[in-house]
Write a protein that holds these residues in place. Structure first.
Motif, PDB file in Angstrom:
ATOM      1  N   ARG A  23      -5.825   9.999  -2.995  1.00 19.30           N
ATOM      2  CA  ARG A  23      -5.109  10.009  -4.376  1.00 19.30           C
ATOM      3  C   ARG A  23      -5.561  11.407  -4.756  1.00 19.30           C
TER       4      ARG A  23
ATOM      5  N   ILE B 282      -1.871   6.256   2.632  1.00 23.98           N
ATOM      6  CA  ILE B 282      -1.677   5.432   1.930  1.00 23.98           C
ATOM      7  C   ILE B 282      -3.297   5.433   1.124  1.00 23.98           C
TER       8      ILE B 282
ATOM      9  N   ARG C 151       3.957   8.281  -6.771  1.00 29.10           N
ATOM     10  CA  ARG C 151       4.560   9.722  -6.404  1.00 29.10           C
ATOM     11  C   ARG C 151       5.794  10.130  -6.923  1.00 29.10           C
TER      12      ARG C 151
ATOM     13  N   ALA D   3       1.834   3.804  -3.462  1.00 30.08           N
ATOM     14  CA  ALA D   3       1.570   5.063  -3.386  1.00 30.08           C
ATOM     15  C   ALA D   3       3.001   5.676  -3.537  1.00 30.08           C
TER      16      ALA D   3
ATOM     17  N   ASN E 194       0.878  -1.373   0.033  1.00 33.47           N
ATOM     18  CA  ASN E 194      -0.024  -0.037  -0.097  1.00 33.47           C
ATOM     19  C   ASN E 194       0.863   1.400  -0.017  1.00 33.47           C
ATOM     20  N   ASP E 195       2.030   1.202   0.798  1.00 31.38           N
ATOM     21  CA  ASP E 195       2.700   2.324   0.923  1.00 31.38           C
ATOM     22  C   ASP E 195       3.814   2.552  -0.176  1.00 31.38           C
TER      23      ASP E 195
ATOM     24  N   TYR F  10      -7.285   1.363   2.193  1.00 24.00           N
ATOM     25  CA  TYR F  10      -6.751   1.045   0.553  1.00 24.00           C
ATOM     26  C   TYR F  10      -7.920   0.296   0.009  1.00 24.00           C
TER      27      TYR F  10
END
Length: 453
Positions: free
Chosen positions: A185, A182, A71, A67, A63-64, A270
């Motif tokens: 968006r 997480i 980025r 993300a 999840n992290d 998430y």
């Protein structure tokens, strides 16, 4: 490195894992029996580093990691696009300077309204694109924050130093709340909104180019490499690049709407729905980047028909407003009264096939002679005829931001300075990222050297 800093692995184990990761960059192959790339990488590291490779996932989650990966890629894409935008706007400014004194009609309701210049018209797009540049910069600022260390959504007992990790990856801080880190968006929405606004302006510019280049208008000539002919009509010059850009803007705007639709129904946390957002983001970025690069070269080759534009300026009575304003100021009469008189004079002059301006001026003089005592009207035919000269109209306008050639030149120089500031901003962000890479390499080298000793 973060696990080493937290004390969960020793130098030797850290080196084994790092060596396996470096080797994976060249050798890792997808194993379709495993669920995804994350498990493929973990399996490879364990194979290369032994059981100690299993520490790779301590304090981390897909999840992290996902993300963060989005980025990391998005910030680079934004910087590349900003560099393309600088080149594109520079071409617009050069073209505006080239045609700074070239008179053209400004339009309202797609009807000739008042005189302006090609330079002034192009600058109107330059300023719109500058706002898009600012939106991209704002999107970068919110994108370049690290979610790493948030794990699945509530952090981890491993309690890694999140700011340490952010610094090594060139992030400017962290997304502090782990659940927000997480599950958010909105940084994708920020980027897509900036891209949509940019393409909206591209679409408007495309429509202007299509309109001005059509045979009935004939204000500008688009280079051959950006037009196509017909499969049956050999005389055709279809401005297909501008048409395609106009269509692509709809796709990019639709992508923004689609992402809003995906996100609006999600609970906090998430959700796999996020996967359907990422490809839309990259699609939009690709289409915008390609469009900007193509448009830069097309704009550079545009040629304007100054004689044709001047003819429409004259035939369209576009200096009628100048005449009304001059008379209102000169005679100290309410503008609305003069406006009606000039409107009637224009209506009569339109019926004449001779010099439109000459007929207009004579109608105005006739009106003045019947509305005022002769001694109070110190206006001659030559004086009023001069007022209808479009170049004089532009020179007489001292409005900040107006089409006066001197004012347009001032704005061009000012926008060029703003471009230089934008370049410095981009270089500053790249230095932060490069400094993170430098520190990361130093940490890796330190571990390798300590173990070797």
């Amino acid at each position: 490195l973060s696990l080493l800093k937290a004390g969960w692995v020793n130098d030797r184990s850290c080196k084994k894992i790092l060596n396996a990761l470096l080797k994976a960059k060249k050798e890792l192959k997808l194993n379709y029996k495993l669920e995804d790339i994350h498990l493929c990488l973990e399996s490879y590291v364990i194979k290369e580093a032994g059981r100690e490779g299993g520490f790779l996932s301590l304090g981390r989650s897909r999840n992290d990691q996902v993300a963060a990966a989005i980025r990391l890629e998005l910030r680079n894409e934004i910087l590349h696009l900003l560099e393309d935008m600088i080149s594109f706007v520079k071409v617009l400014l050069d073209k505006a300077k080239e045609y700074n004194r070239s008179i053209m009609p400004a339009y309202t309701h797609l009807q000739p309204a008042q005189p302006t210049t090609v330079g002034h018209w192009l600058l109107s797009y330059v300023d719109a694109f500058f706002r898009d540049i600012e939106r991209l910069q704002e999107a970068f600022e919110r994108t370049n924050k690290s979610p790493l260390g948030s794990a699945a959504l509530v952090g981890s007992r491993a309690c890694i130093d999140r700011k340490f990790v952010a610094t090594l990856l060139g992030f400017e801080g962290i997304v502090e709340n782990t659940m927000d880190a997480i599950s958010s968006r909105d940084f994708v929405l920020d980027a897509l909104h900036a891209l949509s606004s940019l393409m909206l302006n591209i679409s408007k510019l495309s429509q202007d180019i299509i309109h001005m280049s059509c045979q009935e208008v004939g204000y500008l000539h688009v280079p051959d490499e950006y037009v196509s002919t017909s499969s049956i009509m050999p005389q055709k010059r279809n401005v297909v690049v501008a048409e395609t850009a106009r269509a692509l803007s709809s796709i990019v705007i639709s992508n923004l709407t689609a992402v809003y639709g995906v996100l609006k129904g999600l609970n906090q946390g998430y959700n796999l729905d996020f996967q359907e957002i990422t490809w839309v983001l990259w699609q939009s970025m690709d289409k915008v980047s390609l469009t900007i690069r193509v448009f830069k070269n097309m704009i550079r080759g545009l040629k304007f028909n100054e004689e044709k534009m001047k003819k429409i300026v004259d035939e369209g009575f576009t200096t009628a407003t100048d005449l009304a304003e001059y008379l209102s100021i000169k005679l100290r009469m309410p503008f609305r009264d003069i406006y009606r008189a000039v409107g009637k004079a224009v209506a009569k002059a339109r019926k004449e096939r001779s010099d439109f301006k000459e007929k207009l001026v004579r109608e105005i003089l006739r009106y003045l002679s019947t509305s005022f005592r002769r001694e109070s009207v110190e206006l001659t035919y030559n004086t009023l005829y001069r007022i209808t000269d479009p170049l004089l109209s532009l020179k007489e306008k001292k409005t900040t931001g107006g089409p006066n050639p001197k004012e347009v030149l001032r704005m061009i120089n000012d926008r060029k300075r703003r471009l230089e500031k934008t370049k410095k901003w981009i270089n500053g962000k790249r230095k932060i990222i490069e400094e993170g890479e430098r520190l990361l390499k130093l940490e890796v080298r330190r571990v390798m050297e300590v173990v070797d000793k």
